[in-house]
Design a protein around this motif. Structure first.
Motif, mmCIF file in Angstrom:
data_model
loop_
_atom_site.group_PDB
_atom_site.id
_atom_site.type_symbol
_atom_site.label_atom_id
_atom_site.label_comp_id
_atom_site.label_asym_id
_atom_site.label_seq_id
_atom_site.Cartn_x
_atom_site.Cartn_y
_atom_site.Cartn_z
ATOM 1 N N SER A 1 0.833 -1.202 0.000
ATOM 2 C CA SER A 1 0.000 0.000 0.000
ATOM 3 C C SER A 1 0.864 1.246 0.000
ATOM 4 O O SER A 1 2.081 1.181 0.118
ATOM 5 C CB SER A 1 -0.923 0.015 1.220
ATOM 6 N N ASP A 2 0.186 2.384 -0.079
ATOM 7 C CA ASP A 2 0.867 3.652 0.112
ATOM 8 C C ASP A 2 1.002 3.886 1.620
ATOM 9 O O ASP A 2 0.727 2.996 2.421
ATOM 10 C CB ASP A 2 0.126 4.783 -0.590
ATOM 11 N N ASN A 3 1.415 5.073 1.998
ATOM 12 C CA ASN A 3 1.662 5.387 3.398
ATOM 13 C C ASN A 3 0.521 6.167 4.048
ATOM 14 O O ASN A 3 0.751 6.961 4.956
ATOM 15 C CB ASN A 3 2.968 6.187 3.533
ATOM 16 N N THR B 1 -4.770 -7.647 -1.854
ATOM 17 C CA THR B 1 -4.013 -6.463 -2.188
ATOM 18 C C THR B 1 -4.993 -5.388 -2.539
ATOM 19 O O THR B 1 -6.012 -5.650 -3.119
ATOM 20 C CB THR B 1 -3.103 -6.709 -3.393
ATOM 21 N N ALA B 2 -4.650 -4.186 -2.209
ATOM 22 C CA ALA B 2 -5.551 -3.127 -2.541
ATOM 23 C C ALA B 2 -4.876 -2.115 -3.392
ATOM 24 O O ALA B 2 -3.819 -1.633 -3.087
ATOM 25 C CB ALA B 2 -6.062 -2.481 -1.283
ATOM 26 N N ALA C 1 -3.633 -2.494 -1.286
ATOM 27 C CA ALA C 1 -4.716 -1.745 -0.655
ATOM 28 C C ALA C 1 -4.510 -0.262 -0.886
ATOM 29 O O ALA C 1 -3.387 0.228 -0.891
ATOM 30 C CB ALA C 1 -4.757 -2.057 0.833
ATOM 31 N N HIS C 2 -5.598 0.431 -1.076
ATOM 32 C CA HIS C 2 -5.530 1.872 -1.282
ATOM 33 C C HIS C 2 -6.810 2.494 -0.759
ATOM 34 O O HIS C 2 -7.880 1.948 -0.942
ATOM 35 C CB HIS C 2 -5.367 2.191 -2.759
ATOM 36 N N VAL C 3 -6.670 3.645 -0.105
ATOM 37 C CA VAL C 3 -7.831 4.397 0.357
ATOM 38 C C VAL C 3 -7.872 5.691 -0.430
ATOM 39 O O VAL C 3 -6.899 6.433 -0.485
ATOM 40 C CB VAL C 3 -7.763 4.681 1.868
#
Length: 188
Positions: free
Chosen positions: A55-57, A162-163, A182-184
């Motif tokens: 994911s990103d941070n 995984t997003a 994963a990503h929001v």
């Protein structure tokens, strides 16, 4: 993403690196790290435990709840370097498609409406659209085809979560098959 009345909501997207399946699009007015781990647990219950998540941070993805979840489940979590979208090419493409085809084209009236629209888009993405990276197969067909082939070879099959991130080769079984991204998206 805004509702018609101006309130905003966020979307957690979970994508399987190997099959390119969108395993989850979770819409809510806020998404805490604890909520992210609950959603990942639900995906694991259906798909098996991944080797890793990428994911990103984002704050919800770097929270103590996510770190505890990683220790408890023995799932490795990898983060992209800040400011390096090329490390996240598949998810950036996925997010752009989701925004252009669904989020920017719909005037959401409620959270329930957003969830219904996102679920319909996810089903269409997984079952109707062929992907060139999957040799013209849909993600669902590719997962079924690959699973049958791996079972006949006696391989283990858990597909990981995984997003919304990353690009992965589809040239046979590997540990990448069990990596989720994963990503929001969206501002609270």
């Amino acid at each position: 993403m805004p509702f018609a009345d101006g309130r905003r909501f966020r979307v957690l997207a979970v994508v399987d690196d190997f099959t390119r399946e969108c395993l989850g699009l979770v819409a809510d007015t806020s998404l805490s790290g604890l909520r992210v781990t609950r959603e990942l647990d639900a995906i694991i219950a259906c798909r098996g435990r991944p080797i890793s998540c990428v994911s990103d941070n984002g704050t919800e993805l770097t929270s103590s709840a996510v770190l505890r979840w990683c220790q408890t489940t023995s799932v490795e979590w990898q983060y992209f370097a800040p400011g390096k979208p090329q490390q996240n090419a598949f998810v950036e493409s996925f997010n752009g498609r989701l925004r252009d085809e669904c989020l920017n084209e719909t005037l959401f009236t409620s959270l329930r409406h957003a969830r219904q629209v996102l679920d319909a888009w996810r089903r269409d993405y997984n079952t109707i659209r062929p992907h060139s990276a999957l040799k013209g197969m849909t993600p669902t067909d590719f997962a079924k085809h690959t699973t049958r082939g791996l079972q006949s070879e006696g391989a283990t099959l858990p597909v990981a979560m995984t997003a919304n991130n990353g690009h992965q080769s589809t040239s046979g079984p590997s540990s990448e098959r069990r990596k989720l991204r994963a990503h929001v998206s969206g501002k609270p």
